[in-house]
Scaffold this motif. Structure first.
Motif, PDB file in Angstrom:
ATOM      1  N   GLY A 248       0.682  -1.222   0.062  1.00 25.46           N
ATOM      2  CA  GLY A 248       0.010  -0.068   0.165  1.00 25.46           C
ATOM      3  C   GLY A 248       0.966   1.286   0.028  1.00 25.46           C
ATOM      4  N   GLU A 249       1.946   1.283   0.886  1.00 24.38           N
ATOM      5  CA  GLU A 249       2.801   2.357   0.670  1.00 24.38           C
ATOM      6  C   GLU A 249       3.500   2.699  -0.442  1.00 24.38           C
ATOM      7  OE1 GLU A 249       4.088   4.319   3.368  1.00 24.38           O
ATOM      8  OE2 GLU A 249       3.011   3.486   5.135  1.00 24.38           O
ATOM      9  N   GLN A 250       3.863   1.756  -1.097  1.00 30.73           N
ATOM     10  CA  GLN A 250       4.555   1.723  -2.514  1.00 30.73           C
ATOM     11  C   GLN A 250       3.408   2.526  -3.612  1.00 30.73           C
ATOM     12  OE1 GLN A 250       7.361   0.723  -4.241  1.00 30.73           O
ATOM     13  NE2 GLN A 250       8.237   1.192  -2.296  1.00 30.73           N
ATOM     14  N   VAL A 251       2.320   2.157  -3.469  1.00 30.20           N
ATOM     15  CA  VAL A 251       1.250   2.699  -4.304  1.00 30.20           C
ATOM     16  C   VAL A 251       0.871   4.079  -3.962  1.00 30.20           C
ATOM     17  CG1 VAL A 251      -1.151   2.377  -5.194  1.00 30.20           C
ATOM     18  CG2 VAL A 251       0.191   0.240  -4.669  1.00 30.20           C
ATOM     19  N   ALA A 252       0.925   4.259  -2.532  1.00 29.19           N
ATOM     20  CA  ALA A 252       0.624   5.785  -2.103  1.00 29.19           C
ATOM     21  C   ALA A 252       1.897   6.622  -2.767  1.00 29.19           C
ATOM     22  CB  ALA A 252       0.444   5.564  -0.620  1.00 29.19           C
ATOM     23  N   GLU A 253       2.789   6.362  -2.487  1.00 31.41           N
ATOM     24  CA  GLU A 253       4.325   6.979  -2.869  1.00 31.41           C
ATOM     25  C   GLU A 253       3.986   7.416  -4.517  1.00 31.41           C
ATOM     26  OE1 GLU A 253       7.546   5.148  -1.371  1.00 31.41           O
ATOM     27  OE2 GLU A 253       8.942   6.525  -2.792  1.00 31.41           O
ATOM     28  N   ALA A 254       3.688   6.363  -5.123  1.00 29.57           N
ATOM     29  CA  ALA A 254       3.551   6.434  -6.526  1.00 29.57           C
ATOM     30  C   ALA A 254       2.470   7.490  -6.809  1.00 29.57           C
ATOM     31  CB  ALA A 254       3.159   4.931  -7.571  1.00 29.57           C
ATOM     32  N   LEU A 255       1.342   7.565  -6.180  1.00 25.13           N
ATOM     33  CA  LEU A 255       0.265   8.551  -6.580  1.00 25.13           C
ATOM     34  C   LEU A 255       0.648   9.771  -6.048  1.00 25.13           C
ATOM     35  CD1 LEU A 255      -2.795   6.252  -5.309  1.00 25.13           C
ATOM     36  CD2 LEU A 255      -2.353   7.241  -7.669  1.00 25.13           C
ATOM     37  N   ALA A 256       1.488   9.698  -4.807  1.00 24.09           N
ATOM     38  CA  ALA A 256       1.792  11.160  -4.345  1.00 24.09           C
ATOM     39  C   ALA A 256       2.821  11.721  -5.370  1.00 24.09           C
ATOM     40  CB  ALA A 256       2.703  11.108  -3.071  1.00 24.09           C
ATOM     41  N   GLY A 257       3.556  11.020  -6.127  1.00 24.30           N
ATOM     42  CA  GLY A 257       4.661  11.561  -6.946  1.00 24.30           C
ATOM     43  C   GLY A 257       3.925  11.887  -8.478  1.00 24.30           C
ATOM     44  N   ALA A 258       2.680  11.310  -8.575  1.00 28.36           N
ATOM     45  CA  ALA A 258       2.105  11.251  -9.937  1.00 28.36           C
ATOM     46  C   ALA A 258       2.191  12.915 -10.519  1.00 28.36           C
ATOM     47  CB  ALA A 258       0.667  10.806  -9.772  1.00 28.36           C
ATOM     48  N   GLU A 259       2.561  13.128 -11.851  1.00 28.13           N
ATOM     49  CA  GLU A 259       2.324  14.268 -12.564  1.00 28.13           C
ATOM     50  C   GLU A 259       1.610  13.917 -13.955  1.00 28.13           C
ATOM     51  OE1 GLU A 259       5.856  16.530 -12.676  1.00 28.13           O
ATOM     52  OE2 GLU A 259       6.264  16.199 -10.456  1.00 28.13           O
ATOM     53  N   ARG A 260       0.645  14.483 -14.230  1.00 29.95           N
ATOM     54  CA  ARG A 260      -0.219  14.311 -15.338  1.00 29.95           C
ATOM     55  C   ARG A 260      -0.547  12.873 -15.424  1.00 29.95           C
ATOM     56  NH1 ARG A 260      -1.106  19.316 -14.970  1.00 29.95           N
ATOM     57  NH2 ARG A 260      -2.972  18.408 -16.396  1.00 29.95           N
ATOM     58  N   GLY A 261      -0.230  12.213 -16.668  1.00 25.27           N
ATOM     59  CA  GLY A 261      -0.677  10.937 -16.796  1.00 25.27           C
ATOM     60  C   GLY A 261      -1.983  10.384 -16.221  1.00 25.27           C
ATOM     61  N   ASP A 262      -3.056  11.143 -16.576  1.00 23.88           N
ATOM     62  CA  ASP A 262      -4.346  10.674 -15.676  1.00 23.88           C
ATOM     63  C   ASP A 262      -4.622   9.360 -16.130  1.00 23.88           C
ATOM     64  OD1 ASP A 262      -4.276  13.106 -15.021  1.00 23.88           O
ATOM     65  OD2 ASP A 262      -5.875  13.969 -16.007  1.00 23.88           O
ATOM     66  N   ALA A 263      -4.489   8.768 -17.037  1.00 24.06           N
ATOM     67  CA  ALA A 263      -4.924   7.552 -17.490  1.00 24.06           C
ATOM     68  C   ALA A 263      -4.554   6.443 -16.263  1.00 24.06           C
ATOM     69  CB  ALA A 263      -4.589   7.031 -18.867  1.00 24.06           C
ATOM     70  N   SER A 264      -3.315   6.564 -16.258  1.00 16.49           N
ATOM     71  CA  SER A 264      -2.771   5.320 -14.972  1.00 16.49           C
ATOM     72  C   SER A 264      -3.446   5.764 -13.658  1.00 16.49           C
ATOM     73  CB  SER A 264      -1.186   5.490 -15.254  1.00 16.49           C
ATOM     74  OG  SER A 264      -0.855   4.901 -16.268  1.00 16.49           O
ATOM     75  N   VAL A 265      -3.502   7.134 -13.319  1.00 15.24           N
ATOM     76  CA  VAL A 265      -3.939   7.507 -12.120  1.00 15.24           C
ATOM     77  C   VAL A 265      -5.206   6.927 -11.969  1.00 15.24           C
ATOM     78  CG1 VAL A 265      -4.186   9.497 -10.663  1.00 15.24           C
ATOM     79  CG2 VAL A 265      -2.148   9.657 -12.077  1.00 15.24           C
ATOM     80  N   VAL A 266      -6.095   7.381 -12.886  1.00 14.57           N
ATOM     81  CA  VAL A 266      -7.430   6.937 -12.827  1.00 14.57           C
ATOM     82  C   VAL A 266      -7.448   5.429 -12.394  1.00 14.57           C
ATOM     83  CG1 VAL A 266      -9.695   6.498 -13.929  1.00 14.57           C
ATOM     84  CG2 VAL A 266      -8.324   8.788 -14.054  1.00 14.57           C
ATOM     85  N   GLN A 267      -6.734   4.724 -13.355  1.00 13.96           N
ATOM     86  CA  GLN A 267      -6.885   3.051 -13.209  1.00 13.96           C
ATOM     87  C   GLN A 267      -6.222   2.682 -11.961  1.00 13.96           C
ATOM     88  OE1 GLN A 267      -5.889   0.623 -16.452  1.00 13.96           O
ATOM     89  NE2 GLN A 267      -6.054   2.336 -17.929  1.00 13.96           N
ATOM     90  N   LEU A 268      -5.150   3.092 -11.389  1.00 12.00           N
ATOM     91  CA  LEU A 268      -4.576   2.802 -10.105  1.00 12.00           C
ATOM     92  C   LEU A 268      -5.497   3.208  -9.017  1.00 12.00           C
ATOM     93  CD1 LEU A 268      -2.307   1.645  -8.976  1.00 12.00           C
ATOM     94  CD2 LEU A 268      -1.044   3.989  -8.811  1.00 12.00           C
ATOM     95  N   CYS A 269      -6.073   4.236  -8.960  1.00 11.88           N
ATOM     96  CA  CYS A 269      -7.040   4.551  -8.067  1.00 11.88           C
ATOM     97  C   CYS A 269      -8.082   3.752  -7.940  1.00 11.88           C
ATOM     98  CB  CYS A 269      -7.570   6.179  -8.199  1.00 11.88           C
ATOM     99  SG  CYS A 269      -6.278   7.471  -7.708  1.00 11.88           S
ATOM    100  N   ALA A 270      -8.575   3.039  -9.056  1.00 13.74           N
ATOM    101  CA  ALA A 270      -9.771   2.634  -9.068  1.00 13.74           C
ATOM    102  C   ALA A 270      -9.191   0.963  -8.516  1.00 13.74           C
ATOM    103  CB  ALA A 270     -10.181   2.044 -10.506  1.00 13.74           C
ATOM    104  N   ALA A 271      -8.020   0.482  -8.948  1.00 15.88           N
ATOM    105  CA  ALA A 271      -7.702  -0.600  -8.268  1.00 15.88           C
ATOM    106  C   ALA A 271      -7.228  -0.679  -6.864  1.00 15.88           C
ATOM    107  CB  ALA A 271      -6.476  -1.039  -8.933  1.00 15.88           C
ATOM    108  N   ALA A 272      -7.071   0.606  -6.372  1.00 16.29           N
ATOM    109  CA  ALA A 272      -6.548   0.715  -4.836  1.00 16.29           C
ATOM    110  C   ALA A 272      -7.711   0.894  -4.226  1.00 16.29           C
ATOM    111  CB  ALA A 272      -5.460   1.977  -4.788  1.00 16.29           C
ATOM    112  N   GLY A 273      -9.034   1.306  -4.482  1.00 12.51           N
ATOM    113  CA  GLY A 273     -10.064   1.609  -3.624  1.00 12.51           C
ATOM    114  C   GLY A 273     -10.475   0.651  -2.718  1.00 12.51           C
ATOM    115  N   PRO A 274     -10.587  -0.741  -3.130  1.00 13.76           N
ATOM    116  CA  PRO A 274     -11.242  -1.916  -2.209  1.00 13.76           C
ATOM    117  C   PRO A 274      -9.929  -2.397  -1.577  1.00 13.76           C
ATOM    118  CG  PRO A 274     -11.431  -2.439  -4.648  1.00 13.76           C
ATOM    119  CD  PRO A 274     -10.858  -1.081  -4.666  1.00 13.76           C
TER     120      PRO A 274
END
Lengths: 486, 449
Positions: A415-441
């Motif tokens: 979870g930490e790794q994913v949170a770190e990746a999200l915190a460092g996200a810049e643009r690239g919305d498509a992956s952010v949207v999909q990663l958020c959807a996967a991380a939700g549950p």
């Protein structure tokens, strides 16, 4: 206006005949029918027949309502409910009970997590929510029913006995105790359901039942039995499969797979695959069809057939298949999934996924299914390792292809790794949207604050921001759901 | 309207996030509010805690989709008074819901209200109706009289219409029945008899029900009874006159001069459609006075009806009663406790109490009953039987009632419901161990067998 002392069975309203006379007259119309004069009420006359009828009907209707008597219920009425067996597990706290009702009302995807939480705390479902929950889980018994069984309590099993649509729960509970004779007496649909319900707890003791099912009248039952029989490598059927498969595939002298295409007329092959043998000269026996039969055979034959035959260890076998024949690798992966074989899954996983990230079709691959065979912690540490092996800074683009296959609750580390990746996200919305959807549950809800920080940073675009906000909300919702069980 | 202090005293202390979500007018605004409740979207979110005579107030600014941010303020009375600068027509809007949720979760800073909030509070204090208006009583009486006359005209028309239906036969009206019912309902709306219009319009929902002729004749006959009673309203006893004018749809107000203080058991709640709006009634029973009270509230589509009390509890409260139909409203809510099951009665006694109530109001559609030692029985329809084997059939649309069966588990329980001319609508149940379960939540039920 009080009721009579002895209620009459069926309790018709007083003067039912008089009332139906009024209704008949009203249906036809007072222009063509004289106004009935019901007994026991004043015979009002308004001069106009329609109004006279209405006023008499008003008296009759109010009298019937006021004079209504209870019906009778005899103790031996088949509609009565036998007492349910006593419960031992406690009920969840009130907040958690209300949450369950909400999840059911909203048909939420988080329902399974609630059931798992309840199971961990050793509480049972509040009875008033059982009917809706039984309905909901009937739509997806494979995924939901085992979790439900653990928390439905004795009340849940008791209730499930009253409606055939809830029969799956009782089948699941009873599957362990059913004899071959009882099973044989059920209709095909139930035989199939019963066999399916037995799947998660299949043991060697189930062999007689499987033998019976392999010769079932219904092709659907036979197909299911085939898959299950492969999971019992010591069964007679599995040994037959192993023998037959061994005759069709071996490691050739040139270190390539040596394939002998199956003969559709071969009676043993037909027997192990549960199909009718076909005369050789009949049309449509293309190479393609025969090859298909070979892959079916390999998928069902116990995987240990290949130990020593295609390679010394499962890892050797996997490497051999990968190096020589992609279809063979897929068939072996299929076999591991079908037979729920953890050891083989571990051996096949790195190779199957290597090919995946190398641009192969994700959906057609068995990678996710193989991974799902491993215990959740192992899945997460597998993903972590892969992420660490990637020297690049974690970003949604690099993290998503790995973690999207980890379909279980993530450990804190992942979870930490994913949170770190999200915190460092810049643009690239498509992956952010999909990663958020996967991380939700899946992400631990305690990481909520990290996600909120990502929202505040506002470094991603509009859609990414929305997705992060949704993720933060899901985590907060889940965090509340977890707290409610304390 | 009463002093603000008495309206919120217990409400402010027990708000949970769920209580806030319960205010959502519909599931979609609730979902939207969940998304809006992210603390990251809010700035300057604060609240003024409750004072001795002032309710809590909460405020904040929410980032919108564009550059604009919405300014929200809510006064936490029941139901809350909210204001938001967003264009949504729902009340409360998603921003107000989200803000109240933040507050309920402890996510707002206590402090002094900023100026814009203070201004809003002051404006509201001005707008709040003060002590009884010194309006011209003569003009008011004239207005009421004119309205009574218009309703009377509408009823004359309805009487003729009913006469025609029965003279020509209900079977004849079957084919174009809906159209006829709707046009009659529209004329009643014109005559300002909206409540009767709803009752007439509801009949078009009967469709091809098996008991349609029965129900049509009962309804027509009771409408005709109401018309006759309305015509003679000035000769009726005051209580009956109030019932008749109330049923005909004339406006009534609660008598605030003599509120009734009691420990009221909250028996159950039911939501029902009422023309263009939807209604909610909550049945109360006074433990000392023995009085029955119905808290009835209406809300337009998109808004949540008022829910000042929760089923399964007992509340110390002052109720102001309307002149008819046992309708009341909460004037002051002093405390809420968990409660033992109500005493209840057998099926015969329940029907007897209904008969007595019918004598006061023959148009009564629903009456609260509590059955002691009761158990559900399967059948067509299901019924609920008492210890002596006397049973009340369920309303066809409430049968089968699996949640009731699941809670009882084959053991007798205390069942609260509404008795209607067509059967019992179960609303709540206390199981053998006195655990309460609300049956009102709409739940999926297995198909009838």
């Amino acid at each position: 206006m009080t009721t009579a002392s002895t209620p009459v069975p069926g309790s018709p309203p007083p003067a039912a005949g008089d009332w139906s006379d009024l209704v008949s007259a009203a249906l036809v119309g007072t222009a063509r029918r004289t106004v009935p004069a019901p007994s026991g009420i004043p015979h009002l006359d308004r001069g106009d027949p329609a109004r006279t009828l209405l006023d008499r009907a008003a008296l009759a209707a109010v009298r019937a309502r006021a004079g209504r008597l209870p019906t009778r219920f005899e103790p031996d009425d088949p509609g009565g409910f036998e007492p349910a067996p006593p419960e031992s597990a406690p009920l969840p706290p009130e907040g958690a009970a209300r949450r369950l009702a909400d999840l059911l009302d909203e048909d939420s995807a988080l329902l399974l997590e609630w059931l798992e939480l309840a199971r961990c705390r050793g509480v049972r479902v509040p009875p008033e929510s059982l009917p809706a929950l039984l309905d909901r889980c009937a739509r997806d018994t494979r995924r939901m029913a085992p979790a439900l069984l653990a928390v439905a309590g004795r009340r849940g099993l008791w209730l499930a006995g009253f409606d055939s649509r809830w029969g799956y729960l009782r089948l699941l509970a009873a599957a362990a105790e059913l004899t071959v004779e009882e099973w044989r007496s059920r209709p095909a649909q139930e035989r199939h359901a019963l066999l399916e319900a037995r799947e998660p707890r299949l043991t060697a003791a189930d062999e007689p039942l499987l033998e019976e099912a392999l010769a079932d009248r219904s092709a659907r039952v036979r197909g299911l039995a085939m898959g299950l029989a492969a999971r019992l490598p010591e069964s007679r059927h599995a040994r037959r499969l192993a023998r037959c498969a061994g005759r069709h595939l071996r490691r050739g002298a040139d270190d390539r797979p040596e394939i002998r295409l199956p003969d559709p007329a071969d009676p043993e092959l037909a027997r192990v695959l549960g199909v009718e043998p076909r005369p050789r000269q009949a049309g449509g026996r293309s190479r393609e069809t025969r090859l298909q039969q070979l892959w079916t055979l390999i998928s069902h034959a116990p995987l240990d057939t290949w130990r020593g035959r295609l390679g010394a260890t499962p890892a050797d076998v996997a490497a051999f298949a990968a190096a020589t024949d992609g279809e063979l690798l897929e068939a072996l992966a299929n076999a591991a999934v079908l037979q729920r074989d953890r050891e083989w899954a571990r051996a096949l996983l790195p190779i199957v996924l290597e090919r995946l990230t190398g641009g192969h079709d994700v959906r057609a691959s068995r990678g996710t299914a193989l991974l799902a065979l491993l215990p959740p912690e192992e899945r997460c540490s597998w993903a972590l390792e892969r992420l660490r092996a990637d020297r690049r800074e974690p970003t949604p683009d690099t993290v998503l292809p790995v973690v999207k296959h980890v379909e279980c609750a993530w450990t804190g580390g992942l979870g930490e790794q994913v949170a770190e990746a999200l915190a460092g996200a810049e643009r690239g919305d498509a992956s952010v949207v999909q990663l958020c959807a996967a991380a939700g549950p899946r992400m631990p809800p305690s990481l909520h604050d990290r996600v909120v920080a990502g929202v505040r940073a506002r470094r991603v675009g509009e859609r990414g921001l929305e997705a992060l906000g949704r993720l933060a909300d899901t985590l907060r919702y889940r965090s509340r759901m977890h707290k409610e069980f304390r | 309207m009463s002093a603000a202090g008495s309206r919120f005293s217990t409400v402010s202390t027990r708000w949970t996030p769920d209580d806030v979500w319960a205010l959502a007018p519909d599931p979609s605004s609730r979902r939207a509010a969940v998304a809006t409740a992210a603390p990251s979207l809010w700035s300057a979110a604060g609240h003024r805690p409750a004072g001795d005579s002032t309710p809590p107030v909460v405020w904040g600014e929410c980032a919108g989709s564009g550059a604009a941010s919405y300014r929200v303020v809510a006064e936490l009375v029941s139901p809350p008074d909210c204001s938001c600068s967003c264009p949504s027509r729902k009340t409360p809007c998603k921003h107000a819901l989200a803000l109240m949720h933040l507050w309920a979760e402890g996510g707002t800073e206590p402090g002094e209200a900023p100026e814009r909030v203070a201004r809003w509070l002051a404006r509201r204090a001005d707008a709040r109706p003060g002590p009884p208006e010194p309006a011209d009583p003569r003009a008011a009486a004239d207005r009421l009289e004119r309205r009574e006359e218009r309703v009377a005209e509408g009823l004359v028309e309805l009487d003729l219409w009913l006469r025609d239906q029965v003279a020509n036969g209900l079977a004849a009206s079957r084919d174009d029945g809906y159209r006829r019912l709707d046009s009659m309902a529209a004329r009643l709306v014109d005559a300002q008899a909206g409540r009767l219009a709803d009752r007439v319009r509801d009949l078009s929902r009967l469709g091809a029900a098996r008991d349609r002729p029965d129900r049509l004749l009962s309804e027509y006959a009771l409408l005709r009874l109401l018309i006759s009673a309305y015509r003679r309203r000035d000769d009726l006893a005051p209580d009956m006159r109030a019932t008749v004018t109330c049923r005909a749809g004339l406006p009534v107000s609660a008598d605030e001069s003599a509120p009734v203080r009691d420990t009221w058991r909250v028996l159950g709640m039911y939501d029902f459609p009422a023309g263009q709006v939807h209604g909610r009634r909550i049945w109360l029973h006074g433990t000392a006075t023995g009085r029955t009270a119905a808290l009835v509230s209406f809300a337009p589509t998109g808004q949540a009806p008022q829910t000042p009390v929760r089923p399964g509890t007992a509340v110390e409260a002052d109720l102001a009663f309307y002149p008819a139909e046992r309708r009341a409203r909460v004037v002051a809510l002093h405390a809420e406790h968990s409660a033992d099951p109500p005493a209840g009665a057998g099926a015969e006694e329940a029907l007897r109490s209904y008969a007595d109530a019918l004598a006061e109001d023959p148009w009564l559609e629903a009456w609260p009953v509590v059955l002691r030692h009761a158990a559900p029985v399967r059948g067509d329809p299901w019924s609920v039987a008492d210890a002596g084997g006397a049973a009340l059939p369920l309303l066809p649309e409430c049968s089968p009632c699996w949640p009731l069966a699941a809670v009882c588990g084959g053991e007798p329980a205390t069942v609260a419901g509404e008795w209607t001319p067509r059967g019992l609508r179960p609303l709540a149940v206390w199981d053998r161990r006195a655990r309460f379960a609300d049956l009102h939540r709409p739940r999926t039920r297995p198909a009838a067998r």
